[in-house]
Design a protein around this motif. Structure first.
Motif, PDB file in Angstrom:
ATOM      1  N   THR A 174       0.613   1.509  16.799  1.00  0.00           N
ATOM      2  CA  THR A 174       0.980   2.882  16.376  1.00  0.00           C
ATOM      3  C   THR A 174      -0.359   3.574  16.139  1.00  0.00           C
ATOM      4  OG1 THR A 174       0.865   2.275  14.004  1.00  0.00           O
ATOM      5  CG2 THR A 174       3.035   2.613  15.429  1.00  0.00           C
ATOM      6  N   LEU A 175      -1.536   2.872  16.417  1.00  0.00           N
ATOM      7  CA  LEU A 175      -3.028   3.452  16.136  1.00  0.00           C
ATOM      8  C   LEU A 175      -3.199   4.715  16.765  1.00  0.00           C
ATOM      9  CD1 LEU A 175      -5.884   2.618  14.693  1.00  0.00           C
ATOM     10  CD2 LEU A 175      -6.462   1.884  17.027  1.00  0.00           C
ATOM     11  N   PRO A 176      -2.797   5.004  18.144  1.00  0.00           N
ATOM     12  CA  PRO A 176      -3.122   6.067  18.901  1.00  0.00           C
ATOM     13  C   PRO A 176      -2.123   7.319  18.603  1.00  0.00           C
ATOM     14  CG  PRO A 176      -2.739   4.430  20.343  1.00  0.00           C
ATOM     15  CD  PRO A 176      -2.255   3.924  19.080  1.00  0.00           C
ATOM     16  N   VAL A 177      -1.051   6.951  18.003  1.00  0.00           N
ATOM     17  CA  VAL A 177       0.225   8.071  17.695  1.00  0.00           C
ATOM     18  C   VAL A 177       0.389   8.157  16.125  1.00  0.00           C
ATOM     19  CG1 VAL A 177       1.249   7.580  19.899  1.00  0.00           C
ATOM     20  CG2 VAL A 177       1.751   6.265  17.927  1.00  0.00           C
ATOM     21  N   THR A 178      -0.735   7.844  15.415  1.00  0.00           N
ATOM     22  CA  THR A 178      -0.600   8.128  14.173  1.00  0.00           C
ATOM     23  C   THR A 178      -2.015   8.867  13.652  1.00  0.00           C
ATOM     24  OG1 THR A 178      -1.511   6.176  13.368  1.00  0.00           O
ATOM     25  CG2 THR A 178       0.829   6.326  13.228  1.00  0.00           C
ATOM     26  N   LYS A 179      -1.834   9.627  12.640  1.00  0.00           N
ATOM     27  CA  LYS A 179      -3.248  10.235  11.980  1.00  0.00           C
ATOM     28  C   LYS A 179      -4.012   9.343  11.365  1.00  0.00           C
ATOM     29  CE  LYS A 179      -5.063  14.071   9.113  1.00  0.00           C
ATOM     30  NZ  LYS A 179      -4.375  15.319   8.282  1.00  0.00           N
ATOM     31  N   HIS A 180      -3.528   8.279  10.788  1.00  0.00           N
ATOM     32  CA  HIS A 180      -3.912   7.187  10.103  1.00  0.00           C
ATOM     33  C   HIS A 180      -2.665   6.277   9.873  1.00  0.00           C
ATOM     34  CE1 HIS A 180      -7.148   5.034   8.159  1.00  0.00           C
ATOM     35  NE2 HIS A 180      -6.687   5.039   7.044  1.00  0.00           N
ATOM     36  N   ASN A 181      -3.185   4.948   9.664  1.00  0.00           N
ATOM     37  CA  ASN A 181      -2.015   4.036   9.432  1.00  0.00           C
ATOM     38  C   ASN A 181      -2.626   2.889   8.569  1.00  0.00           C
ATOM     39  OD1 ASN A 181      -3.402   2.198  11.145  1.00  0.00           O
ATOM     40  ND2 ASN A 181      -2.055   2.621  12.831  1.00  0.00           N
ATOM     41  N   TYR A 182      -1.820   2.150   7.843  1.00  0.00           N
ATOM     42  CA  TYR A 182      -2.432   1.092   6.692  1.00  0.00           C
ATOM     43  C   TYR A 182      -1.466   0.013   7.032  1.00  0.00           C
ATOM     44  CZ  TYR A 182      -4.334   5.087   4.084  1.00  0.00           C
ATOM     45  OH  TYR A 182      -4.819   6.112   3.757  1.00  0.00           O
ATOM     46  N   LEU A 183      -2.142  -1.208   6.804  1.00  0.00           N
ATOM     47  CA  LEU A 183      -1.426  -2.554   6.726  1.00  0.00           C
ATOM     48  C   LEU A 183      -1.624  -2.973   5.106  1.00  0.00           C
ATOM     49  CD1 LEU A 183      -0.115  -5.258   7.682  1.00  0.00           C
ATOM     50  CD2 LEU A 183      -2.213  -6.014   8.483  1.00  0.00           C
ATOM     51  N   VAL A 184      -0.886  -2.994   4.366  1.00  0.00           N
ATOM     52  CA  VAL A 184      -0.780  -3.117   2.900  1.00  0.00           C
ATOM     53  C   VAL A 184      -0.973  -4.723   2.665  1.00  0.00           C
ATOM     54  CG1 VAL A 184      -0.238  -2.726   0.408  1.00  0.00           C
ATOM     55  CG2 VAL A 184       0.310  -1.271   2.302  1.00  0.00           C
ATOM     56  N   MET A 185      -2.096  -5.410   2.079  1.00  0.00           N
ATOM     57  CA  MET A 185      -2.319  -6.751   1.818  1.00  0.00           C
ATOM     58  C   MET A 185      -2.154  -7.096   0.436  1.00  0.00           C
ATOM     59  SD  MET A 185      -2.310  -8.037   4.683  1.00  0.00           S
ATOM     60  CE  MET A 185      -2.852  -9.714   4.931  1.00  0.00           C
ATOM     61  N   SER A 186      -1.751  -6.355  -0.525  1.00  0.00           N
ATOM     62  CA  SER A 186      -1.552  -6.656  -1.841  1.00  0.00           C
ATOM     63  C   SER A 186      -0.600  -5.665  -2.501  1.00  0.00           C
ATOM     64  CB  SER A 186      -2.546  -7.225  -2.580  1.00  0.00           C
ATOM     65  OG  SER A 186      -3.371  -5.796  -2.871  1.00  0.00           O
ATOM     66  N   ALA A 187       0.168  -5.889  -3.467  1.00  0.00           N
ATOM     67  CA  ALA A 187       1.002  -5.079  -4.152  1.00  0.00           C
ATOM     68  C   ALA A 187       0.147  -4.009  -4.992  1.00  0.00           C
ATOM     69  CB  ALA A 187       2.085  -5.775  -4.917  1.00  0.00           C
ATOM     70  N   ALA A 188      -1.153  -4.472  -5.507  1.00  0.00           N
ATOM     71  CA  ALA A 188      -1.760  -3.682  -6.294  1.00  0.00           C
ATOM     72  C   ALA A 188      -2.224  -2.486  -5.477  1.00  0.00           C
ATOM     73  CB  ALA A 188      -2.895  -4.488  -6.962  1.00  0.00           C
ATOM     74  N   GLU A 189      -2.241  -2.548  -4.176  1.00  0.00           N
ATOM     75  CA  GLU A 189      -2.967  -1.461  -3.287  1.00  0.00           C
ATOM     76  C   GLU A 189      -2.032  -0.487  -3.111  1.00  0.00           C
ATOM     77  OE1 GLU A 189      -4.440  -2.567   0.417  1.00  0.00           O
ATOM     78  OE2 GLU A 189      -4.811  -4.953  -0.331  1.00  0.00           O
ATOM     79  N   ILE A 190      -0.760  -0.727  -3.270  1.00  0.00           N
ATOM     80  CA  ILE A 190       0.478   0.319  -2.815  1.00  0.00           C
ATOM     81  C   ILE A 190       0.104   1.841  -3.618  1.00  0.00           C
ATOM     82  CG2 ILE A 190       2.820   0.535  -3.044  1.00  0.00           C
ATOM     83  CD1 ILE A 190       3.355  -2.220  -2.296  1.00  0.00           C
ATOM     84  N   PRO A 191       0.131   1.901  -4.796  1.00  0.00           N
ATOM     85  CA  PRO A 191      -0.129   3.272  -5.177  1.00  0.00           C
ATOM     86  C   PRO A 191      -1.373   4.226  -4.614  1.00  0.00           C
ATOM     87  CG  PRO A 191       0.081   1.638  -7.014  1.00  0.00           C
ATOM     88  CD  PRO A 191      -0.097   0.702  -5.939  1.00  0.00           C
ATOM     89  N   TYR A 192      -2.303   3.420  -4.257  1.00  0.00           N
ATOM     90  CA  TYR A 192      -3.307   4.213  -3.502  1.00  0.00           C
ATOM     91  C   TYR A 192      -3.213   4.398  -2.174  1.00  0.00           C
ATOM     92  CZ  TYR A 192      -5.850   2.250  -7.511  1.00  0.00           C
ATOM     93  OH  TYR A 192      -6.345   1.896  -8.841  1.00  0.00           O
ATOM     94  N   VAL A 193      -2.353   3.538  -1.560  1.00  0.00           N
ATOM     95  CA  VAL A 193      -2.280   3.709  -0.163  1.00  0.00           C
ATOM     96  C   VAL A 193      -1.120   4.926  -0.299  1.00  0.00           C
ATOM     97  CG1 VAL A 193      -0.978   2.604   1.909  1.00  0.00           C
ATOM     98  CG2 VAL A 193      -2.862   1.449   0.722  1.00  0.00           C
ATOM     99  N   VAL A 194      -0.248   4.604  -0.796  1.00  0.00           N
ATOM    100  CA  VAL A 194       0.929   5.806  -0.809  1.00  0.00           C
ATOM    101  C   VAL A 194       0.427   7.011  -1.105  1.00  0.00           C
ATOM    102  CG1 VAL A 194       3.168   6.663  -1.791  1.00  0.00           C
ATOM    103  CG2 VAL A 194       2.636   3.905  -1.267  1.00  0.00           C
ATOM    104  N   HIS A 195      -0.331   7.352  -2.084  1.00  0.00           N
ATOM    105  CA  HIS A 195      -0.845   8.637  -2.475  1.00  0.00           C
ATOM    106  C   HIS A 195      -1.857   9.212  -1.204  1.00  0.00           C
ATOM    107  CE1 HIS A 195      -1.830  11.674  -4.874  1.00  0.00           C
ATOM    108  NE2 HIS A 195      -3.214  11.767  -5.012  1.00  0.00           N
ATOM    109  N   GLU A 196      -2.746   8.244  -0.779  1.00  0.00           N
ATOM    110  CA  GLU A 196      -3.383   8.596   0.195  1.00  0.00           C
ATOM    111  C   GLU A 196      -2.796   9.122   1.674  1.00  0.00           C
ATOM    112  OE1 GLU A 196      -7.412   5.672  -0.215  1.00  0.00           O
ATOM    113  OE2 GLU A 196      -6.520   5.705   1.826  1.00  0.00           O
TER     114      GLU A 196
END
Lengths: 191, 569
Positions: B121-143
């Motif tokens: 999905t790299l070329p068809v998204t503005k940005h994307n994430y692969l979340v590698m720990s539960a602690a990151e989720i709030p940061y990733v979702v808000h971003e």
């Protein structure tokens, strides 16, 4: 690599967040936008969370500002500069393995190393590895001169470049620290 | 408080204001589906194919201006979202897609239902994430939500491995949202004084100015500012396809749509203008025609939030990288008070010529025309419905014959031209605007690409009306074959199912219309029922959408409908 002299080269340097997949994003962008990349190098800076990508782009038909704007759209790209627009220094490094199985060959190589910013860094029974660090044009000239001696293998880093004087390309930003103390920057080099 | 990754994810979605998400469960996303039971305030709509979920999220976002959310499992679930992400990317629509991924330890092993989704999905998204720990989720979702809706909006994908969904981490509600750290992401604001001065000077000198208004007007909320600029400086406005709704089409200064199937008067005016003011549009090839001869006599001002769009296709004299509402707000107090009577008279002459060619003014044949259907649908719904069109002839007819008065009421896949978009996007739009009348205007071809969502519409009793313009042909392709391929109708005739019986199979009421005098009754029938209704309009296959700028032609070099009495060329 052997593009004709007449083509227009742009050197672009980007500071990127040192996170997984960032290099992939940069390279994917160039392919997607049909930008022709001559060389691309990437390495860490003095800040663990920031890496610097230097690209040489063959852009007779391309506007370097347009490319910079596209790069800057990537969320992980922190800063972009078109280095070739201003005074700058650039260096390309090549390791060349040449045949030195007779005295004449060895003498030619040694002599060339005197005339160019190059030196022999490994001497084997029949071959030598020569290192040159210089502007791309000079590196290419040197390689041409070595060809009659007998080049066996070659590897180049691609161009790195830096603006001259007090103009610097840096960022103040500090990495994100999660609630559990973990940081978003990965330990190993990971672009 | 210790929560699982899945619970943290849902907590964050709620805090981002999400009320509904469209999705389909599967192995790698099951922990998140399991956690949904604890959060009944978060409605989940079960689709029948993940592509439908992505288009529903898209339709929801376009109709509401909020971020739409879709959710799918790893592998095939995620790859089925790709068409919807690409559609949203091309039309700058803010959606967040959440996908399950195989457990962290299995990534890269070709595990069951594993796909490199961030790679795909790299070329068809503005940005994307692969979340590698539960602690990151709030940061990733808000971003993700911030990136999806700010600047030039676009789709953002969050890929969450299954064991990250089950991993426990500390989550404190009072710490949400976390502080954003996006050093490489800046949203442009206003224009500099020099830029404004330069723009004002060009407006002052212009004798034949025209505004080209695009999707950006609505996304930045600059509808009022656009209208004021047009009125104060006496500048007529023409709209891109996605710009429909940026200015009421009944306004005397609004000329309607430009481009390949735009009004001839708009295309003529652009080619004849001495000043183009492009606002929140990107000079797509469908609106410029041949770039070498595009608007040759004009100076050009381009206000655009995406810096990489300025000078991309069309070189401009004044390029302003900024938010439209802010920039127009700065410009308005400086805008010269003008009117351009002579220029407007010229435009009226072009419009008069089009009106002589207008098929609704002289057609007396037996068969039903798509133009008649759209015109009558417009009349019967007081021109006030949200219409969601698919892609093809019916889409262009909708754009021509259904004038819109309000922003965010005309939704369509403009940039990617995704057949199958219309019906699921209409379902999404209805969830966003439950009090508005929503019509999916689709062709027989595109509808069959996503008609599985009839079951979704039935299950959720979505009050969306489906108007199928059925000519048993891929009409737009047929039109190109007629003009450019010597009438060889290769693979365009369609043997279709009985759409009314199909609706019946899904317990959806339906009606078939074959004559113009039946349209009003059918529309009234559809409006009388609270829930999905399908109306099939059987229309002529030979109908052509005029005018047409053949791809690569000069913009004013259009194939026109002959005037009555003229020979067909």
């Amino acid at each position: 690599m052997n593009a004709p002299q007449s083509s227009k080269k742009h050197i672009i340097a980007a500071l990127v967040e040192n996170k997984p997949g960032v290099l992939n994003r940069v390279v994917s962008l160039f392919r997607r936008r049909n930008f022709n990349v001559d060389s691309l190098t990437v390495g860490r800076t003095h800040k663990a969370h920031i890496s610097r990508v230097t690209m040489v782009i063959d852009g007779a038909r391309l506007n370097p500002r347009q490319m910079a704007a596209n790069l800057y759209k990537l969320v992980n790209v922190v800063d972009v500069k078109v280095i070739s627009e201003g005074l700058h220094v650039e260096r390309d490094l090549a390791l060349v393995k040449v045949r030195t199985d007779d005295v004449e060959s060895y003498n030619t190589v040694a002599e060339l190393c005197e005339r160019y910013p190059a030196r022999i860094i490994d001497m084997g029974p029949e071959v030598a590895i020569v290192e040159i660090t210089a502007r791309t044009e000079l590196v290419e000239e040197f390689i041409e001169k070595l060809k009659p001696v007998g080049i066996i293998e070659i590897v180049r880093t691609g161009v790195i470049a830096m603006g001259r004087g007090k103009r610097i390309q840096d960022t103040e930003y500090e990495p994100q620290v999660f609630e559990n103390g973990q940081t978003a920057t990965v330990e190993r080099f990971s672009v | 408080m210790q929560l699982t990754g899945a619970e943290i994810l849902l907590e964050c979605l709620i805090r981002e204001g999400v009320e509904v998400m469209f999705g389909y469960p599967g192995g790698a996303i099951l922990p998140t589906y399991d956690a949904m039971a604890k959060y009944p305030q978060l409605k989940h709509v079960l689709v029948r194919h993940e592509q439908g979920a992505s288009h529903m999220a898209d339709g929801y976002a376009r109709a509401s201006g909020r971020v739409g959310v879709c959710i799918a499992t790893s592998g095939p679930g995620a790859t089925n979202l790709v068409t919807g992400l690409a559609t949203a990317m091309m039309d700058s629509v803010g959606i967040v897609a959440i996908t399950g991924q195989v457990a962290r330890g299995s990534i890269g092993t070709d595990a069951f239902q594993e796909t490199d989704v961030t790679g795909v999905t790299l070329p068809v998204t503005k940005h994307n994430y692969l979340v590698m720990s539960a602690a990151e989720i709030p940061y990733v979702v808000h971003e993700a939500f911030y990136i999806a809706k700010s600047g030039r909006p676009g789709p953002v994908l969050i890929d969450v491995p299954k064991d990250v969904q089950t991993e426990k981490a500390e989550f404190n509600v009072e710490n949400y949202p976390p502080r954003l750290k996006l050093p490489g992401y800046q949203v442009p604001k206003g224009a500099s004084d020099e830029e404004l001065q330069a723009a004002v000077e060009l407006i002052r000198q212009a004798k034949k100015p025209i505004i080209l208004a695009g999707h950006g007007i609505m996304m930045s909320g600059a509808v009022q500012e656009l209208r004021e600029l047009s009125e104060v400086s006496g500048i007529p406005v023409t709209l891109t396809l996605l710009g429909k709704g940026a200015m009421p089409e009944s306004h005397p200064l609004c000329l309607g749509m430009m481009g390949m199937h735009g009004h001839a008067a708009c295309n003529n005016a652009i080619q004849d203008a001495d000043l183009i003011i492009a606002l929140g549009m990107r000079f797509d090839d469908r609106v410029t025609g041949n770039l070498k001869t595009y608007a040759p006599h004009s100076k050009k001002i381009h206000v655009e939030i995406d810096a990489s769009e300025i000078n991309k296709n069309v070189k401009v004299d004044v390029g302003i990288n900024g938010d439209l509402r802010t920039v127009l707000g700065q410009l308005l107090p400086m805008a010269p008070h003008k009117s351009h009577a002579e220029w407007m008279n010229q435009i009226r002459d072009w419009q008069e010529d089009s009106s002589e060619r207008e098929i609704l003014n002289h057609y007396s044949g037996e068969g039903l025309l798509g133009a008649q259907v759209i015109n009558d649908l417009w009349r019967c719904t007081d021109g006030n419905a949200i219409t969601v069109s698919d892609v093809g002839q019916h889409q262009m007819l909708e754009a021509q014959y259904y004038p819109h008065q309000r922003p965010q009421t005309m939704l369509t896949s403009g940039g990617l031209g995704t057949m199958g978009f219309g019906f699921p996007a209409a379902i999404g739009a209805k969830f966003a605007k439950p009090d508005e009348e929503v019509w999916a205007v689709v062709g027989d071809g595109g509808f069959q690409m996503t008609l599985a969502e009839l079951a979704t519409a039935r299950q959720e009793n979505v009050d969306v009306k489906i108007a199928i313009l059925n000519n048993s042909f891929l009409g737009m392709v047929r039109q190109w074959q007629e003009f450019f391929y010597d009438e060889r109708y290769q693979s365009t005739p369609m043997v279709n199912p009985d759409f009314c019986k199909l609706a019946e199979a899904y317990s959806i009421p339906s009606m078939r219309v074959t004559r113009r005098d039946e349209i009003e009754e059918a529309v009234a029938y559809a409006r009388s029922i609270k829930g999905p209704v399908l109306i099939e309009f059987v229309i002529l296959a030979e109908e052509i959408v005029y005018p047409m700028v053949p791809a690569g032609n000069d913009l004013n070099n259009m194939i026109r409908r002959p005037k009555p009495g003229e020979n067909q060329s």
